[in-house]
Design a protein around this motif. Structure first.
Motif, PDB file in Angstrom:
ATOM      1  N   VAL A 179      50.537  46.972  53.362  1.00 63.03           N
ATOM      2  CA  VAL A 179      49.511  45.932  53.448  1.00 63.03           C
ATOM      3  C   VAL A 179      50.136  44.716  54.122  1.00 63.03           C
ATOM      4  N   ASP A 180      49.589  44.325  55.265  1.00 63.72           N
ATOM      5  CA  ASP A 180      50.114  43.168  55.987  1.00 63.72           C
ATOM      6  C   ASP A 180      49.331  41.898  55.695  1.00 63.72           C
ATOM      7  N   TYR A 181      48.035  42.019  55.514  1.00 60.40           N
ATOM      8  CA  TYR A 181      47.174  40.863  55.263  1.00 60.40           C
ATOM      9  C   TYR A 181      46.132  41.251  54.226  1.00 60.40           C
ATOM     10  N   VAL A 182      45.745  40.270  53.418  1.00 58.56           N
ATOM     11  CA  VAL A 182      44.703  40.478  52.409  1.00 58.56           C
ATOM     12  C   VAL A 182      43.669  39.365  52.526  1.00 58.56           C
ATOM     13  N   VAL A 183      42.393  39.747  52.515  1.00 61.02           N
ATOM     14  CA  VAL A 183      41.303  38.790  52.376  1.00 61.02           C
ATOM     15  C   VAL A 183      40.576  39.133  51.082  1.00 61.02           C
ATOM     16  N   PHE A 184      40.518  38.162  50.185  1.00 62.67           N
ATOM     17  CA  PHE A 184      39.871  38.368  48.890  1.00 62.67           C
ATOM     18  C   PHE A 184      38.514  37.671  48.937  1.00 62.67           C
ATOM     19  N   CYS A 185      37.442  38.462  49.019  1.00 62.29           N
ATOM     20  CA  CYS A 185      36.114  37.847  49.216  1.00 62.29           C
ATOM     21  C   CYS A 185      35.002  38.581  48.463  1.00 62.29           C
ATOM     22  N   PRO A 186      35.133  38.766  47.146  1.00 67.45           N
ATOM     23  CA  PRO A 186      34.046  39.405  46.403  1.00 67.45           C
ATOM     24  C   PRO A 186      32.848  38.476  46.272  1.00 67.45           C
ATOM     25  N   ALA A 187      31.719  39.025  45.879  1.00 71.72           N
ATOM     26  CA  ALA A 187      30.503  38.233  45.654  1.00 71.72           C
ATOM     27  C   ALA A 187      29.939  38.598  44.290  1.00 71.72           C
ATOM     28  N   ALA A 188      29.767  37.578  43.441  1.00 74.45           N
ATOM     29  CA  ALA A 188      29.323  37.834  42.072  1.00 74.45           C
ATOM     30  C   ALA A 188      27.848  38.211  42.008  1.00 74.45           C
ATOM     31  N   GLY A 189      27.036  37.626  42.883  1.00 76.63           N
ATOM     32  CA  GLY A 189      25.610  37.952  42.870  1.00 76.63           C
ATOM     33  C   GLY A 189      24.798  37.081  41.942  1.00 76.63           C
ATOM     34  N   ARG A 190      25.414  36.533  40.894  1.00 78.49           N
ATOM     35  CA  ARG A 190      24.712  35.602  40.005  1.00 78.49           C
ATOM     36  C   ARG A 190      25.735  34.632  39.417  1.00 78.49           C
ATOM     37  N   ARG A 191      25.262  33.444  39.065  1.00 80.35           N
ATOM     38  CA  ARG A 191      26.166  32.391  38.583  1.00 80.35           C
ATOM     39  C   ARG A 191      26.380  32.540  37.088  1.00 80.35           C
ATOM     40  N   ASP A 192      27.148  33.521  36.712  1.00 80.25           N
ATOM     41  CA  ASP A 192      27.466  33.793  35.315  1.00 80.25           C
ATOM     42  C   ASP A 192      28.952  33.503  35.110  1.00 80.25           C
ATOM     43  N   PRO A 193      29.308  32.517  34.278  1.00 77.48           N
ATOM     44  CA  PRO A 193      30.720  32.149  34.137  1.00 77.48           C
ATOM     45  C   PRO A 193      31.625  33.313  33.739  1.00 77.48           C
ATOM     46  N   GLU A 194      31.163  34.172  32.831  1.00 82.98           N
ATOM     47  CA  GLU A 194      31.999  35.302  32.419  1.00 82.98           C
ATOM     48  C   GLU A 194      32.244  36.255  33.587  1.00 82.98           C
ATOM     49  N   LEU A 195      31.207  36.503  34.370  1.00 80.47           N
ATOM     50  CA  LEU A 195      31.370  37.373  35.533  1.00 80.47           C
ATOM     51  C   LEU A 195      32.275  36.713  36.563  1.00 80.47           C
ATOM     52  N   TYR A 196      32.094  35.420  36.778  1.00 84.93           N
ATOM     53  CA  TYR A 196      32.955  34.704  37.723  1.00 84.93           C
ATOM     54  C   TYR A 196      34.428  34.835  37.331  1.00 84.93           C
ATOM     55  N   ARG A 197      34.725  34.637  36.049  1.00 80.32           N
ATOM     56  CA  ARG A 197      36.125  34.715  35.625  1.00 80.32           C
ATOM     57  C   ARG A 197      36.665  36.136  35.803  1.00 80.32           C
ATOM     58  N   ALA A 198      35.865  37.121  35.409  1.00 80.03           N
ATOM     59  CA  ALA A 198      36.326  38.507  35.522  1.00 80.03           C
ATOM     60  C   ALA A 198      36.532  38.906  36.978  1.00 80.03           C
ATOM     61  N   LEU A 199      35.647  38.436  37.869  1.00 83.75           N
ATOM     62  CA  LEU A 199      35.688  38.880  39.258  1.00 83.75           C
ATOM     63  C   LEU A 199      36.641  38.040  40.098  1.00 83.75           C
ATOM     64  N   TYR A 200      36.469  36.714  40.065  1.00 81.71           N
ATOM     65  CA  TYR A 200      37.224  35.864  40.976  1.00 81.71           C
ATOM     66  C   TYR A 200      38.645  35.579  40.482  1.00 81.71           C
ATOM     67  N   ALA A 201      38.804  35.239  39.223  1.00 82.51           N
ATOM     68  CA  ALA A 201      40.137  34.907  38.721  1.00 82.51           C
ATOM     69  C   ALA A 201      40.914  36.169  38.334  1.00 82.51           C
ATOM     70  N   ASP A 202      40.355  36.938  37.384  1.00 83.98           N
ATOM     71  CA  ASP A 202      41.065  38.148  36.950  1.00 83.98           C
ATOM     72  C   ASP A 202      41.125  39.186  38.065  1.00 83.98           C
ATOM     73  N   GLY A 203      40.056  39.275  38.878  1.00 79.33           N
ATOM     74  CA  GLY A 203      40.073  40.226  39.989  1.00 79.33           C
ATOM     75  C   GLY A 203      41.198  39.945  40.967  1.00 79.33           C
ATOM     76  N   LEU A 204      41.424  38.659  41.268  1.00 79.78           N
ATOM     77  CA  LEU A 204      42.522  38.314  42.168  1.00 79.78           C
ATOM     78  C   LEU A 204      43.867  38.614  41.510  1.00 79.78           C
ATOM     79  N   ARG A 205      43.970  38.337  40.220  1.00 79.44           N
ATOM     80  CA  ARG A 205      45.210  38.692  39.511  1.00 79.44           C
ATOM     81  C   ARG A 205      45.478  40.194  39.612  1.00 79.44           C
ATOM     82  N   HIS A 206      44.423  40.991  39.500  1.00 76.70           N
ATOM     83  CA  HIS A 206      44.599  42.441  39.589  1.00 76.70           C
ATOM     84  C   HIS A 206      45.115  42.847  40.962  1.00 76.70           C
ATOM     85  N   VAL A 207      44.519  42.287  42.029  1.00 72.09           N
ATOM     86  CA  VAL A 207      44.967  42.628  43.387  1.00 72.09           C
ATOM     87  C   VAL A 207      46.425  42.220  43.582  1.00 72.09           C
ATOM     88  N   LEU A 208      46.779  41.034  43.115  1.00 72.47           N
ATOM     89  CA  LEU A 208      48.169  40.591  43.241  1.00 72.47           C
ATOM     90  C   LEU A 208      49.101  41.498  42.440  1.00 72.47           C
TER      91      LEU A 208
END
Length: 279
Positions: free
Chosen positions: A61-90
């Motif tokens: 892997v030379d480059y990574v773009v992290f660009c998921p879309a939650a689809g709705r403004r739900d704080p729990e989903l945002y944390r799971a997808l944007y914060a924890d999701g990025l931690r998972h990729v890293l």
């Protein structure tokens, strides 16, 4: 051949990947069901919310773009997808002993809470008082502290093919009060992909990227102005009263830093962008 992994490869990610294929890059898209990705894409089946590394995670892997879309403004989903999701990729990169040359983390101008028509730059305070803004900022911090070169790209409201909500609202009858003036910031889907592609190519040339860029067109505009223009093109009239677009906030975001890096939007204002959609 450079290998780009697009984690959360939706509409913008797919448009980006097609551009990078044209530049001769290898592109892999990660999503829960990657079967619908275009020909030429590598397919990584994974749920960013889950910690387990995908079975088909690439060897290089030379480059990574992290660009998921939650689809709705739900704080729990945002944390799971944007914060924890990025931690998972890293974590997957670390498990594979991979250190990409650059990480682009796609965020949002929604982190800015300015509401009186102020001009906003990358250096403006990002303290929006919404349940999801702190989570977006947390994800940005995760990216910038990842130990690899990283940049955050805060995109304005994305519109373009398949993103016709405002057009339909105006067509069906919309009331937009003239006061208080409500500035809006947007970017066409193709320009969002173009900015990400520009930054990847800049990084690949060895250019030093800034830690943060705002991705918007050249012309913040009041919602009333945009709606008036659309009504004229659609041959309808705005309502004198009734349902509004339910927008909050009013700020003017500057794309000066992105432009200084050499990027130019294909659609510099809402007029060119919406005209391309209306035909």
């Amino acid at each position: 051949m450079k290998h780009l992994v697009i984690a959360g490869c939706g509409d913008v990610g797919t448009a980006l990947g097609l551009r990078m294929l044209e530049h001769g890059w290898q592109v892999s898209g990660l999503r829960r069901d990657p079967t619908g990705l275009p020909d030429g894409f590598g397919r990584i089946a994974a749920d960013l919310i889950l910690d387990e590394r995908p079975a088909d995670w690439p060897e290089r892997v030379d480059y990574v773009v992290f660009c998921p879309a939650a689809g709705r403004r739900d704080p729990e989903l945002y944390r799971a997808l944007y914060a924890d999701g990025l931690r998972h990729v890293l974590g997957w990169l670390q498990q594979s002993r991979q250190r990409p040359r650059h990480l682009l983390q796609v965020s949002s101008t929604a982190v800015y809470g300015q509401s009186a028509g102020e001009w906003v730059t990358e250096n403006s305070p990002a303290v929006a008082a919404t349940p999801t803004a702190p989570i977006l900022l947390e994800a940005e911090d995760i990216a910038l502290r990842s130990g690899m070169p990283a940049s955050v790209v805060r995109l304005g409201g994305i519109y373009g093919p398949g993103r016709t909500r405002l057009i339909e609202q105006v067509r069906n009858g919309l009331y937009v009060p003239e006061e208080p003036e409500q500035f809006t910031n947007r970017i066409h889907r193709d320009d969002a992909a173009g900015l990400l592609a520009h930054l990847l190519l800049s990084a690949d040339r060895g250019d030093l990227l800034a830690p943060c860029y705002i991705g918007v067109d050249d012309e913040p505009a009041s919602l009333r102005e945009v709606a008036d223009w659309l009504a004229g093109r659609l041959g309808v009239s705005l309502l004198e009263e009734g349902a509004t677009a339910n927008r909050i906030g009013s700020k003017r975001c500057s794309n000066a830093l992105a432009r200084e890096s050499g990027w130019e939007p294909q659609y510099p204002s809402y007029r060119e962008g919406y005209a391309s959609m209306l035909g």
